[in-house]
Enzyme design. Sequence first.
Site, PDB file in Angstrom:
ATOM      1  N   ARG A 135       0.837  -1.198   0.000  1.00  0.00           N
ATOM      2  CA  ARG A 135       0.000   0.000   0.000  1.00  0.00           C
ATOM      3  C   ARG A 135       0.872   1.248   0.000  1.00  0.00           C
ATOM      4  O   ARG A 135       1.799   1.389   0.806  1.00  0.00           O
ATOM      5  CB  ARG A 135      -0.920   0.009   1.241  1.00  0.00           C
ATOM      6  CG  ARG A 135      -1.698   1.292   1.483  1.00  0.00           C
ATOM      7  CD  ARG A 135      -2.792   1.503   0.447  1.00  0.00           C
ATOM      8  NE  ARG A 135      -3.468   2.772   0.659  1.00  0.00           N
ATOM      9  CZ  ARG A 135      -4.543   2.934   1.432  1.00  0.00           C
ATOM     10  NH1 ARG A 135      -5.069   1.897   2.091  1.00  0.00           N
ATOM     11  NH2 ARG A 135      -5.111   4.109   1.549  1.00  0.00           N
ATOM     12  N   ARG A 174      -5.166   1.433  -4.987  1.00  0.00           N
ATOM     13  CA  ARG A 174      -4.395   0.826  -3.902  1.00  0.00           C
ATOM     14  C   ARG A 174      -4.394  -0.693  -4.011  1.00  0.00           C
ATOM     15  O   ARG A 174      -5.354  -1.301  -4.485  1.00  0.00           O
ATOM     16  CB  ARG A 174      -4.969   1.238  -2.543  1.00  0.00           C
ATOM     17  CG  ARG A 174      -6.407   0.783  -2.316  1.00  0.00           C
ATOM     18  CD  ARG A 174      -7.130   1.644  -1.318  1.00  0.00           C
ATOM     19  NE  ARG A 174      -7.401   2.969  -1.855  1.00  0.00           N
ATOM     20  CZ  ARG A 174      -8.024   3.922  -1.169  1.00  0.00           C
ATOM     21  NH1 ARG A 174      -8.424   3.721   0.057  1.00  0.00           N
ATOM     22  NH2 ARG A 174      -8.241   5.107  -1.715  1.00  0.00           N
ATOM     23  N   ASP A 190      -6.783  -1.957   1.007  1.00  0.00           N
ATOM     24  CA  ASP A 190      -7.390  -0.951   1.873  1.00  0.00           C
ATOM     25  C   ASP A 190      -8.162  -1.677   2.960  1.00  0.00           C
ATOM     26  O   ASP A 190      -9.049  -2.484   2.664  1.00  0.00           O
ATOM     27  CB  ASP A 190      -8.332  -0.058   1.052  1.00  0.00           C
ATOM     28  CG  ASP A 190      -8.903   1.084   1.876  1.00  0.00           C
ATOM     29  OD1 ASP A 190      -8.207   1.572   2.785  1.00  0.00           O
ATOM     30  OD2 ASP A 190     -10.052   1.487   1.613  1.00  0.00           O
ATOM     31  N   ASP A 248     -10.301  -1.029   6.562  1.00  0.00           N
ATOM     32  CA  ASP A 248     -10.951  -0.023   7.410  1.00  0.00           C
ATOM     33  C   ASP A 248     -11.688  -0.674   8.565  1.00  0.00           C
ATOM     34  O   ASP A 248     -12.392  -1.686   8.377  1.00  0.00           O
ATOM     35  CB  ASP A 248     -11.971   0.790   6.600  1.00  0.00           C
ATOM     36  CG  ASP A 248     -11.326   1.756   5.628  1.00  0.00           C
ATOM     37  OD1 ASP A 248     -10.300   2.348   5.990  1.00  0.00           O
ATOM     38  OD2 ASP A 248     -11.852   1.910   4.519  1.00  0.00           O
TER      39      ASP A 248
END
Length: 225
Positions: free
Chosen positions: A106, A115, A118, A120
């Site tokens: 990344r 990317r 990712d 989250d």
Amino acid sequence: MSGASGASGSSGVAGAASVARRGVVALGSNLGDRDELLRDAVAALAATPGVTVTAASSPVSSVAVTLDGPDESKPTYLNAVALVETTLEPLALLDALQAIEHDHGRVRDERWGDRTLDLDVVLLGDLELETERLTLPHPRAAERAFVLEPWLQVDEEARLGTRGRVADLLAALPDRTRPVPGATGLLVPARASSAPAPGADEASDDASGPDDVPTRAPDSARGAS
């Protein structure tokens, strides 16, 4: 994610919590071997001390979202959701996720840019948090079909904090993700926990032998959009 520092439902935001919380982690990739990257990320998350992955969705496909909105000229994303139980405090969990991102190439040179990976934190128990690094629940999850759809795959009764039922939030959205033909769940059961089960070493010794042949999970449709 900017904002004034503050938290409720927790005595801290770093280190380890006294009890395990249930959490939701969203995964995405639009560069490289996206399916393989998502599977590697789930395995790395499961190997993280203090984290147990209890479920992981199959990948879905979505159009890239940039600061200017959806952009079909960008490489298509594969997205998924993992459910975890963790004793890590939110910022410690965020640090672990960002370390996994870094290990998988990344690069953070453009906000909402392309990317390799990712990760989250969408939800962590009933914790409400707003710091410069992290806001919980995730402030935009309710607007993202690519989060809500795979989340419903692994938890049909899911709720996004005070925003309500994930199924209702998804029904209110105009967009949908695209299915990935042949896609399978990202979680390999044997790697779902970072800690070995009691007696695992003894059981392994008893079961081993010269005729044992390692097996491999079938490949999914990698790179499908």
